[in-house]
Design an enzyme around this catalytic site. Structure first.
Site, PDB file in Angstrom:
ATOM      1  N   TYR A  50     -17.639 -58.616 -32.940  1.00 34.64           N
ATOM      2  CA  TYR A  50     -16.746 -58.296 -34.049  1.00 34.64           C
ATOM      3  C   TYR A  50     -17.470 -57.775 -35.285  1.00 34.64           C
ATOM      4  CZ  TYR A  50     -13.284 -61.030 -31.418  1.00 34.64           C
ATOM      5  OH  TYR A  50     -12.429 -61.512 -30.443  1.00 34.64           O
ATOM      6  N   ASN A  90      -9.299 -54.610 -36.089  1.00 35.73           N
ATOM      7  CA  ASN A  90      -8.845 -55.770 -35.323  1.00 35.73           C
ATOM      8  C   ASN A  90      -7.701 -56.434 -36.081  1.00 35.73           C
ATOM      9  OD1 ASN A  90      -9.108 -57.969 -33.272  1.00 35.73           O
ATOM     10  ND2 ASN A  90      -9.616 -59.192 -35.090  1.00 35.73           N
ATOM     11  N   GLU A  91      -6.506 -56.332 -35.532  1.00 41.05           N
ATOM     12  CA  GLU A  91      -5.332 -56.986 -36.100  1.00 41.05           C
ATOM     13  C   GLU A  91      -5.166 -56.691 -37.591  1.00 41.05           C
ATOM     14  OE1 GLU A  91      -4.955 -61.076 -35.120  1.00 41.05           O
ATOM     15  OE2 GLU A  91      -4.741 -60.644 -32.991  1.00 41.05           O
ATOM     16  N   ASP A 118      -0.501 -59.409 -31.083  1.00 36.41           N
ATOM     17  CA  ASP A 118       0.665 -59.384 -30.196  1.00 36.41           C
ATOM     18  C   ASP A 118       1.895 -59.788 -31.006  1.00 36.41           C
ATOM     19  OD1 ASP A 118       2.403 -59.396 -28.103  1.00 36.41           O
ATOM     20  OD2 ASP A 118       1.472 -61.057 -27.012  1.00 36.41           O
ATOM     21  N   ARG A 121       6.379 -54.229 -30.824  1.00 38.11           N
ATOM     22  CA  ARG A 121       6.196 -53.658 -29.498  1.00 38.11           C
ATOM     23  C   ARG A 121       7.406 -52.805 -29.137  1.00 38.11           C
ATOM     24  NH1 ARG A 121       6.385 -58.575 -26.583  1.00 38.11           N
ATOM     25  NH2 ARG A 121       4.846 -60.040 -27.327  1.00 38.11           N
ATOM     26  N   GLU A 137      -8.369 -59.879 -26.386  1.00 40.83           N
ATOM     27  CA  GLU A 137      -8.517 -61.335 -26.467  1.00 40.83           C
ATOM     28  C   GLU A 137      -7.439 -61.945 -25.584  1.00 40.83           C
ATOM     29  OE1 GLU A 137      -8.228 -63.024 -30.367  1.00 40.83           O
ATOM     30  OE2 GLU A 137      -9.894 -61.853 -31.180  1.00 40.83           O
ATOM     31  N   TYR A 196     -11.457 -65.152 -24.831  1.00 39.38           N
ATOM     32  CA  TYR A 196     -11.924 -65.775 -26.064  1.00 39.38           C
ATOM     33  C   TYR A 196     -12.312 -67.209 -25.751  1.00 39.38           C
ATOM     34  CZ  TYR A 196     -12.197 -66.455 -31.089  1.00 39.38           C
ATOM     35  OH  TYR A 196     -12.665 -66.682 -32.366  1.00 39.38           O
TER      36      TYR A 196
END
Length: 431
Positions: free
Chosen positions: A76, A144-145, A186, A191, A247, A279
């Site tokens: 990361y 990342n997110e 997520d 989505r 992850e 993870y």
């Protein structure tokens, strides 16, 4: 002596670059021989600092990862100024590829007050420069997110702008086409709008090269139908770029069986997914670790190798039963997939850019991407955007100084997904 030293250096470099490089074609990864590549990976961040600078530690970890059956790690945070030759060689020696996040603690794209400036661009580029020459560099993440809540999707064009400019930089440096993508939280309400948006518009220079998901939906015991994976698969069918879990590995405080691995590599998902990254490697307070570096130190103990009450270096010792459960799960999985010679990437195509909706998606269609130096002003132009330029600060009307940096994310959970944090909070009773 000088010739001998040169020869040794060349030999070392050759060993570090002995693996076949991986490329993205359509919605799949392939090696140089045309074999489809699937990730059996691990999240690897021993501390918030760069874990790829201690060659001896990397050698110890790489050896046990080989025993586990891993072929990839995700890191990361790295130091672009450090020397990574030793660690990259150790991982290459055992067939392990790396996926590297380009952002750092002070160059992270903020979701609520987004901008994309020269300072961020140059920091991302420096990380790319540091890892582009390794054959076992599998891919780069531009974020990342960044979108961690369902009301933060206004930042999506900045994610796409970062991917555009990093792809342009990659081309300008004549690097091989190392895939550049995004690792998403997520979030059900977004989505499939986010994944579709990052790959829509028809301009290959602007879309991401892969899309990955941090998902903890499958909590053992579960099934393909009840876990939510069936729904995730429906959104990945014939996706235009490779799709994988960046992850996974839900932990409810009970034994992790990793039964989701059989589903990910099984007949329902194998055509559309390229594997997963579990993870995580090191045992920490969240108890997601697959290994520990010896017994937990005394709570009052201090030292350069102790962070948060856990040792961060030494001989890795498998955490039971999780390590052996994952090892057993991966041992039964030998995916093959279609060969590149029999695959037609034209069988997949980009989807329409999503329109804004009451469900949380805030970007209406194929908006013009921000230019380098531009700060979000509350709206986007609806005109399609042209290819971005590299290394030139063409600021918009609201332009921060190129030295303005985002605040760092919470370092106590550096690299940890919002989904994982939610799982941890929910299952505090068991942990």
């Amino acid at each position: 002596m000088r010739l001998s030293l040169c020869a040794a250096a060349l030999l070392s470099a050759g060993v570090a670059n002995a693996l076949s490089t991986i490329k993205a074609v359509g919605n799949k990864f392939f090696d140089e021989d045309g074999n489809r590549f699937f990730m059996k990976g691990i999240a690897y961040q021993l501390t918030e600092d760069d874990p790829l600078v201690d060659t001896e530690q990397c050698a110890r970890d790489a050896s046990l990862m080989k025993t586990l059956g891993a072929n990839a790690i995700r890191v990361y945070h790295v130091d672009s100024k450090a020397n990574h030759d030793g660690c990259m060689k150790e991982f290459a020696n055992v067939g392990i590829y790396t996926l590297i996040d380009l952002d750092t603690f002070n160059t992270y794209i903020l979701p609520n007050d987004p901008w994309w400036n020269q300072t961020q661009h140059d920091a991302y580029a420096a990380v790319m420069d540091a890892f582009a020459h390794y054959d076992n560099t599998l891919g780069f993440f531009v974020g990342n997110e960044i979108i961690a809540l369902n009301n933060q999707s206004q930042v999506a064009p900045y994610i796409k702008a970062a991917a555009r400019d990093m792809k342009a930089y990659r081309k300008s440096k004549n690097y091989r086409e190392i895939p550049i993508g995004y690792s998403a939280a997520d979030i059900a309400e977004l989505r499939p709008a986010l994944q579709d948006y990052l790959t829509c518009g028809g301009n290959s220079s602007e879309i991401i090269d892969f899309f990955s998901l941090n998902s903890y939906e499958w909590c053992d015991p579960s099934t393909y139908e009840t876990s939510g994976y069936k729904n995730l698969e429906s959104m990945a069918v014939n996706f235009p770029v490779p799709f994988f879990f960046s992850e996974t590995g839900c932990n409810t405080g009970k034994e992790r069986l990793f039964d989701d691995q059989a589903a990910i590599f099984g007949p329902n998902m194998i055509d559309d997914w390229s594997g997963s990254l579990v993870y995580e490697w090191i045992e920490e307070a969240n108890h997601y670790g697959l290994i520990s570096y010896g017994p937990k130190p005394d709570p009052t103990a201090t030292g350069s190798d102790i962070v948060g009450g856990f040792s961060r270096m030494g001989t890795p010792t498998p955490v039971s039963p999780d390590f052996n459960n994952l090892k057993a799960a991966w041992a039964t999985i030998t995916p093959t997939g279609v060969a590149s010679s029999n695959y037609n990437p034209q069988s997949v195509s980009t989807r329409a850019c999503p329109t804004s909706s009451s469900g949380g998606w805030l970007v209406n269609g194929n908006v013009a991407l921000p230019s380098l130096g531009e700060t979000y002003s509350g709206t986007y132009s609806s005109a399609p955007t042209a290819t971005g330029t590299v290394g030139t600060d063409t600021s918009g009307s609201a332009s921060p100084s190129s030295t303005k940096n985002p605040a760092p994310p919470n370092k106590e959970i550096a690299g940890m997904s919002a989904g994982l944090v939610g799982v941890m909070l929910f299952f505090t009773f068991w942990m």
